[in-house]
Structures are given as structure tokens and as C-alpha cells.
Design a protein around this motif. Structure first.
Motif, PDB file in Angstrom:
ATOM      1  N   HIS A   1       0.838  -1.209   0.000  1.00  0.00           N
ATOM      2  CA  HIS A   1       0.000   0.000   0.000  1.00  0.00           C
ATOM      3  C   HIS A   1       0.872   1.257   0.000  1.00  0.00           C
ATOM      4  CE1 HIS A   1      -3.871  -1.983   0.350  1.00  0.00           C
ATOM      5  NE2 HIS A   1      -3.334  -2.784   1.259  1.00  0.00           N
ATOM      6  N   MET A   2       1.983   1.211   0.742  1.00  0.00           N
ATOM      7  CA  MET A   2       2.885   2.363   0.789  1.00  0.00           C
ATOM      8  C   MET A   2       3.489   2.633  -0.596  1.00  0.00           C
ATOM      9  SD  MET A   2       4.784   1.601   4.433  1.00  0.00           S
ATOM     10  CE  MET A   2       6.070   2.819   4.204  1.00  0.00           C
TER      11      MET A   2
ATOM     12  N   LYS B   1       2.256   1.780  -3.573  1.00  0.00           N
ATOM     13  CA  LYS B   1       1.213   2.253  -4.499  1.00  0.00           C
ATOM     14  C   LYS B   1       0.815   3.690  -4.183  1.00  0.00           C
ATOM     15  CE  LYS B   1      -1.027  -1.714  -3.860  1.00  0.00           C
ATOM     16  NZ  LYS B   1      -2.039  -2.773  -3.970  1.00  0.00           N
ATOM     17  N   ASP B   2       0.700   4.031  -2.912  1.00  0.00           N
ATOM     18  CA  ASP B   2       0.393   5.417  -2.533  1.00  0.00           C
ATOM     19  C   ASP B   2       1.511   6.362  -2.977  1.00  0.00           C
ATOM     20  OD1 ASP B   2      -1.986   4.591  -1.382  1.00  0.00           O
ATOM     21  OD2 ASP B   2      -1.215   4.639   0.678  1.00  0.00           O
ATOM     22  N   TYR B   3       2.755   5.915  -2.837  1.00  0.00           N
ATOM     23  CA  TYR B   3       3.903   6.729  -3.234  1.00  0.00           C
ATOM     24  C   TYR B   3       3.893   6.982  -4.742  1.00  0.00           C
ATOM     25  CZ  TYR B   3       8.718   8.392  -3.374  1.00  0.00           C
ATOM     26  OH  TYR B   3       9.844   9.153  -3.553  1.00  0.00           O
TER      27      TYR B   3
ATOM     28  N   LYS C   1       1.268   6.891  -6.740  1.00  0.00           N
ATOM     29  CA  LYS C   1       0.125   7.775  -7.031  1.00  0.00           C
ATOM     30  C   LYS C   1       0.464   9.225  -6.688  1.00  0.00           C
ATOM     31  CE  LYS C   1      -3.332   4.312  -5.989  1.00  0.00           C
ATOM     32  NZ  LYS C   1      -4.252   3.866  -4.951  1.00  0.00           N
ATOM     33  N   LYS C   2       1.075   9.424  -5.521  1.00  0.00           N
ATOM     34  CA  LYS C   2       1.432  10.770  -5.061  1.00  0.00           C
ATOM     35  C   LYS C   2       2.356  11.464  -6.047  1.00  0.00           C
ATOM     36  CE  LYS C   2       4.614  11.852  -1.999  1.00  0.00           C
ATOM     37  NZ  LYS C   2       5.446  11.913  -0.821  1.00  0.00           N
TER      38      LYS C   2
ATOM     39  N   ASP D   1      -1.189  -3.025 -11.150  1.00  0.00           N
ATOM     40  CA  ASP D   1      -1.163  -3.717  -9.859  1.00  0.00           C
ATOM     41  C   ASP D   1      -1.595  -5.164 -10.071  1.00  0.00           C
ATOM     42  OD1 ASP D   1      -1.055  -4.255  -7.132  1.00  0.00           O
ATOM     43  OD2 ASP D   1      -3.070  -3.485  -6.765  1.00  0.00           O
TER      44      ASP D   1
ATOM     45  N   ARG E   1      12.715   3.189  -1.220  1.00  0.00           N
ATOM     46  CA  ARG E   1      12.426   4.518  -1.772  1.00  0.00           C
ATOM     47  C   ARG E   1      13.591   5.067  -2.590  1.00  0.00           C
ATOM     48  NH1 ARG E   1       8.737   8.483   0.712  1.00  0.00           N
ATOM     49  NH2 ARG E   1       8.778   7.051   2.462  1.00  0.00           N
TER      50      ARG E   1
END
Length: 77
Positions: free
Chosen positions: A16-17, A19-21, A23-24, A31, A68
Motif C-alpha cells: 500500500h505504501m 502504491k500510494d507513493y 500515485k502521489k 497492480d 524509496r
């Protein structure tokens, strides 16, 4: 435009982290839920040598986990 695939499971917090990153930072990605897609799970293991998720494929470069620094390098961030 980058070709990004995220191999993940619904219960994985790091998935989730990632995918959120993405998207951000306005990156589109495919996915793949390896909990329900056994063929994709085998593909992920063949690519990464790992059974754990997330595995991110960025233009053929494999990142295991939410690294990251490596993700940023491959995305040009």
C-alpha cells in the motif's frame, strides 16, 4: 512514461505504501494481486528470486520491498 508493475497482496502494508507513493508522484502502474494470481506469483518469483511482496518492476528493473531510494533513482526523482 515508465512501465511499472507492482506485485502485491491486499494485506501487505508496504504494498500500500508503494502504491500510494507512486500515485502521489503521478506515476501510473499495473497492480497484480499475487494472492489470487498464481501465474503472476510464479512470474514475480522468477523475476526477483523472492516470494515476499511488494516486488516492483520499473522498465525491467526489479525492486524488492519499498526501497524509496532505488525507486526514486529508477523513476528519475
Amino acid at each position: 512514461m515508465k512501465n511499472i508493475t507492482v506485485y502485491s497482496t491486499p494485506t501487505c502494508p508496504y504494498c500500500h505504501m508503494v502504491k500510494d507513493y507512486l500515485k502521489k508522484n503521478d506515476f501510473q502502474y499495473k497492480d497484480i494481486n499475487v494472492a489470487v494470481d498464481q501465474r503472476a506469483a510464479a512470474e514475480m518469483i522468477k523475476k526477483s528470486g523472492q516470494m515476499g511482496v511488494p516486488v516492483i518492476d520499473i522498465d525491467g528493473n526489479i525492486v524488492v520491498g519499498f526501497d524509496r531510494e532505488k525507486i526514486n533513482s529508477l523513476l528519475g526523482l
